[in-house]
Write a protein that holds these residues in place. Sequence first.
Motif, mmCIF file in Angstrom:
data_model
loop_
_atom_site.group_PDB
_atom_site.id
_atom_site.type_symbol
_atom_site.label_atom_id
_atom_site.label_comp_id
_atom_site.label_asym_id
_atom_site.label_seq_id
_atom_site.Cartn_x
_atom_site.Cartn_y
_atom_site.Cartn_z
ATOM 1 N N SER A 1 0.954 -1.379 -0.012
ATOM 2 C CA SER A 1 0.019 -0.149 0.187
ATOM 3 C C SER A 1 0.660 1.242 0.186
ATOM 4 O O SER A 1 0.334 2.122 1.157
ATOM 5 C CB SER A 1 -0.574 0.275 1.041
ATOM 6 O OG SER A 1 -2.070 -0.972 0.820
ATOM 7 N N ASP B 1 -6.951 5.431 3.044
ATOM 8 C CA ASP B 1 -6.715 4.024 3.254
ATOM 9 C C ASP B 1 -7.991 3.822 3.385
ATOM 10 O O ASP B 1 -9.029 3.415 4.688
ATOM 11 C CB ASP B 1 -5.895 3.787 4.660
ATOM 12 C CG ASP B 1 -5.375 2.451 5.337
ATOM 13 O OD1 ASP B 1 -6.486 2.066 4.800
ATOM 14 O OD2 ASP B 1 -5.202 2.447 6.411
ATOM 15 N N VAL C 1 0.872 3.542 3.176
ATOM 16 C CA VAL C 1 -0.673 4.123 4.030
ATOM 17 C C VAL C 1 -1.129 3.081 5.194
ATOM 18 O O VAL C 1 -2.081 3.168 6.117
ATOM 19 C CB VAL C 1 -1.602 4.539 2.960
ATOM 20 C CG1 VAL C 1 -1.346 5.371 1.919
ATOM 21 C CG2 VAL C 1 -2.214 3.036 2.209
ATOM 22 N N ASP C 2 -0.970 1.747 4.966
ATOM 23 C CA ASP C 2 -1.158 0.173 5.590
ATOM 24 C C ASP C 2 -0.652 -0.726 5.836
ATOM 25 O O ASP C 2 0.018 -0.849 4.227
ATOM 26 C CB ASP C 2 -3.285 0.804 5.594
ATOM 27 C CG ASP C 2 -3.456 -0.878 6.095
ATOM 28 O OD1 ASP C 2 -3.526 -1.825 6.124
ATOM 29 O OD2 ASP C 2 -4.543 0.124 7.251
ATOM 30 N N SER D 1 -4.734 -1.487 0.386
ATOM 31 C CA SER D 1 -4.854 -0.250 0.714
ATOM 32 C C SER D 1 -5.058 1.165 0.140
ATOM 33 O O SER D 1 -5.549 1.768 1.106
ATOM 34 C CB SER D 1 -5.012 -0.537 2.738
ATOM 35 O OG SER D 1 -5.185 -1.484 3.370
ATOM 36 N N ALA D 2 -4.364 2.236 -0.765
ATOM 37 C CA ALA D 2 -4.270 3.037 -1.056
ATOM 38 C C ALA D 2 -4.506 3.191 -2.484
ATOM 39 O O ALA D 2 -4.987 1.750 -3.651
ATOM 40 C CB ALA D 2 -2.392 3.193 -1.604
#
Length: 381
Positions: free
Chosen positions: A327, A369, A344-345, A350-351
């Motif tokens: 991500s 996220d 981001v995670d 997740s991005a």
Amino acid sequence: MKRKAVRAALLRVAFVLVFAASVTLADENGAKGPVIPQLTPSPTFSDSTLPPNGDINPYGVAFVPHGFPRGGPLHPGDVIVSNFNNSGNLQGTGTTIVRVNNGTSPTVFFQGQTGLGLTTALAALKGGFVLVGNLPSTDGSGTCAAESGPNQNVGQGSLLVIDKNGNLADQLTSPSLLNGPWDLTVRDDGRRAKVFVSNALSGTVTRLDLRIVGDGDGDKKDGVIVEKETQIASGYVHRCDSAAFVVGPTGLALDQDRDVLYVSSTGDNAIFAIPDASDRTSDAGTGKAVVTDQTHLHGPLGLVLVRNGDLVSTQGDAVNPDPTQPSEVVEFNAEGQFVSQLSVDPAAGSAFGLALRPIDDGFVFATVDDTTAILDIWVVK
């Protein structure tokens, strides 16, 4: 408890003041140098995108521009987010656009009919309308006509036009030129706008030349008129995907000074450049590949252009995944060389959507996220 309440109130005030300031000088100032190296380990704000109906998987992110008409729930500097999944986590079924609020739940700006699937294609126009793409699914999985004949469950989709009060004003459709609107970017001159749309189901990019009538207050005479539609790019890898829903051209970023449109193509795992994007009358094919870094590209999705010429792209991990780099939001310079990145995670995939807005002597950077349904925002001055 009182100190906590006061601190929360001060943060909300700061949130409003930051974005009000960002509107004032957005056309005059930009980030000085690269973006990601200037970001702190923790965002300035992290706020929920979860609306009351439980829609999740936030995709699109957009700032409301300077000049957006007053009278509705949105104000210049607000941040809006579109949701792709419903509360049951079925892809292609989310129906809401929310205004993100610091420290409190988001405010619903638009809630459409069941099963829309609102995509990353999100923008607020100076003329008082919000544009959002939709790509619906009947059961939350990604199966296209070419794969399953009459049993397809991914629809063609459309571009929704929403007035400043959050009401559906129009729905733009075209079997060939709006075929799975997955992301967009806008050259907005107020009364006229050029909207560039990436189509995930056909692997193409379309330019819509729009004329804006009225100020989006719901008057029957107000609206968005399509004066011309042109396919300006094609040939990008595209397919439906059981995990990613669709894989195709996604993020778009326009260099207005050079009139070059950059295209993140997830399936090609590359970023391309299309010349003469605002005026061309012919199809440029895929254009020139300008970022091909297989170490740091992992299915590029969202895309923004920095004033210094850098490109910042989110990685969806559907293509060329690397478990040690989940991500990631990655920045490349104008020559396509790696600059920096952040995750981001820790969970892959997740991005997705991101947005960048200049402010006086700095910038505001926002990215979703979509695993946690959070919008992370950095204010750098």
